[in-house]
Design an enzyme around this catalytic site. Structure first.
Site, short mmCIF file in Angstrom:
data_model
loop_
_atom_site.label_atom_id
_atom_site.label_comp_id
_atom_site.label_asym_id
_atom_site.label_seq_id
_atom_site.Cartn_x
_atom_site.Cartn_y
_atom_site.Cartn_z
N ARG A 162 0.85 -1.18 0.00
CA ARG A 162 0.00 0.00 0.00
C ARG A 162 0.90 1.24 0.00
O ARG A 162 2.05 1.19 0.43
CB ARG A 162 -0.90 0.02 1.23
CG ARG A 162 -1.82 -1.18 1.37
CD ARG A 162 -2.62 -1.09 2.66
NE ARG A 162 -3.57 -2.20 2.82
CZ ARG A 162 -3.31 -3.31 3.50
NH1 ARG A 162 -2.12 -3.47 4.08
NH2 ARG A 162 -4.22 -4.27 3.60
N LYS A 189 -2.33 -2.09 7.42
CA LYS A 189 -3.67 -1.62 7.76
C LYS A 189 -4.22 -2.38 8.95
O LYS A 189 -4.08 -3.60 9.04
CB LYS A 189 -4.58 -1.79 6.54
CG LYS A 189 -5.93 -1.11 6.67
CD LYS A 189 -6.69 -1.25 5.36
CE LYS A 189 -8.05 -0.57 5.42
NZ LYS A 189 -8.78 -0.70 4.14
N HIS A 259 -3.33 1.65 -6.26
CA HIS A 259 -3.89 0.41 -5.72
C HIS A 259 -4.09 -0.65 -6.80
O HIS A 259 -4.15 -1.85 -6.51
CB HIS A 259 -5.22 0.69 -5.02
CG HIS A 259 -5.44 -0.15 -3.80
ND1 HIS A 259 -4.76 0.05 -2.62
CD2 HIS A 259 -6.24 -1.21 -3.59
CE1 HIS A 259 -5.15 -0.83 -1.74
NE2 HIS A 259 -6.04 -1.63 -2.29
N ARG A 262 -1.32 -3.06 -6.70
CA ARG A 262 -1.50 -4.08 -5.65
C ARG A 262 -2.39 -5.21 -6.18
O ARG A 262 -2.12 -6.38 -5.94
CB ARG A 262 -2.12 -3.41 -4.43
CG ARG A 262 -2.27 -4.28 -3.19
CD ARG A 262 -2.59 -3.38 -1.99
NE ARG A 262 -3.25 -4.08 -0.91
CZ ARG A 262 -2.65 -4.80 0.01
NH1 ARG A 262 -1.33 -4.93 -0.03
NH2 ARG A 262 -3.32 -5.39 0.98
N HIS A 285 -4.12 -9.43 3.97
CA HIS A 285 -5.57 -9.37 4.08
C HIS A 285 -6.04 -10.18 5.27
O HIS A 285 -5.58 -11.31 5.48
CB HIS A 285 -6.24 -9.91 2.82
CG HIS A 285 -6.13 -9.00 1.64
ND1 HIS A 285 -6.13 -9.44 0.34
CD2 HIS A 285 -6.02 -7.64 1.57
CE1 HIS A 285 -6.02 -8.41 -0.48
NE2 HIS A 285 -5.95 -7.31 0.24
N TYR A 294 -9.42 -9.23 -5.09
CA TYR A 294 -8.24 -8.62 -5.69
C TYR A 294 -7.80 -9.38 -6.94
O TYR A 294 -7.25 -8.80 -7.86
CB TYR A 294 -7.09 -8.56 -4.68
CG TYR A 294 -7.06 -7.31 -3.86
CD1 TYR A 294 -8.15 -6.96 -3.06
CD2 TYR A 294 -5.97 -6.46 -3.87
CE1 TYR A 294 -8.15 -5.82 -2.30
CE2 TYR A 294 -5.95 -5.31 -3.10
CZ TYR A 294 -7.04 -4.99 -2.32
OH TYR A 294 -7.02 -3.85 -1.57
#
Length: 314
Positions: A162, A189, A259, A262, A285, A294
């Site tokens: 990220r 995150k 993003h 990613r 995740h 994703y």
């Protein structure tokens, strides 16, 4: 006459002033750990406060938040965007109630407001291998800036980082584990910690940048002046956005966001035979369902899954 003690709950109101909203907003932001979450929620709360204060003497209630949801839907925003805005408003109501500024019953009603329904799945933007190579192709100038930008792109595509994770990288974060270069104990995150393997080609790009910039410690990525000189001790997530946009324009790739790189990392890992659980660990995740989104799904019509069911002679 005896004075009665008045609890802060008894002072809770149905309408909040701007000062009350700002106080509750600050409480929300202080409760969030990640800078990206603070930025997202801060923007969402500011949008709501602007709408709320523009209306005549509204109570802060479930009915009003439903009106706000309708207002957002009329703007044709994506369901995911609307739901982020509503999540911020729910959190605002919770903090206002917790500090005695809002009636607990009103706060409970606001927290029951449902989000917008997702009609289908928004299509992400994934790069092919050839597009990724074009994006990573270094500028013919071989300037210090071009080496920095290539290192940034290499870590975005090769490691699925990220933006906030990338700008916080320090030289000591790169270590060797099991004879493989890694970014060790990366705090991502939600304060989830993971160790990210770094491909040889991506680490080479980082080494070329740090050697050219003379960086031996501290933050890896720094600002580069127009004279190709290093200055400052860090860069911002917004700077990463500009790096990706400039590289996409040079490679003639439309509508590319950081993003998307990613997502590209996830899909290329999957196409190379990577296991879903390993890709989940790489990206950090919490849910494998997020990883699946994703990856995306591209239907193969020329080799359709139902071409060989064993019923061809029927």
């Amino acid at each position: 006459m005896a004075h009665r003690k008045t609890s802060k709950r008894s002072k809770a109101r149905t309408m909040l002033r701007l000062a009350d909203l700002e106080q509750s907003k600050n409480a929300v932001l202080h409760s969030l750990g990640a800078a990206s979450s603070q930025e997202s929620y801060g923007h969402a709360i500011d949008e709501f406060i602007g709408w709320y204060c523009s209306e005549p003497r509204l109570s802060f209630s479930r009915t009003v938040v439903l009106r706000y949801r309708f207002f957002l839907e009329q703007k044709n925003l994506a369901a995911s965007t609307i739901n982020v805005r509503l999540a911020a408003v729910r959190r605002l109501a919770y903090e206002a109630s917790d500090s005695g500024l809002l009636s607990p019953d009103l706060a409970a009603g606001i927290r029951r407001v449902k989000g917008a329904k997702r009609l289908g799945v928004r299509i992400g933007n994934w790069l092919t291998v050839d597009q990724s190579k074009a994006l990573l192709r270094e500028s013919p100038s071989h300037s210090v800036r071009s080496k920095r930008d290539r290192a940034i792109l290499a870590l975005l595509i090769g490691c699925g980082l990220r933006r906030a994770e990338l700008v916080g990288l320090r030289t000591e974060d790169f270590q060797v584990r099991e004879e493989h270069s890694v970014i060790a104990d990366l705090v991502g995150k939600g304060k989830h910690i993971r160790t990210v393997p770094v491909p040889v080609w991506a680490k080479r790009a980082v080494d070329e940048w740090t050697a050219a910039a003379g960086i031996n410690g501290g933050s890896i990525f720094r600002r580069v002046s127009r004279m190709d000189k290093i200055w400052g001790d860090s860069i911002t997530p917004k700077a990463i956005w500009h790096v990706v946009k400039a590289a996409a324009k040079h490679a003639d790739i439309k509508n590319l966001a950081p993003h998307d790189l990613r997502r590209t990392c996830a899909r290329l890992c999957h196409l190379a035979g990577g296991e879903l659980e390993q890709i989940q660990l790489l990206l950090g995740h919490a849910s494998v369902q997020t990883t699946e989104r994703y990856l995306g799904c591209k239907q193969k019509l020329s080799h359709a899954v139902n071409d060989n069911l064993g019923l061809e002679d029927t």
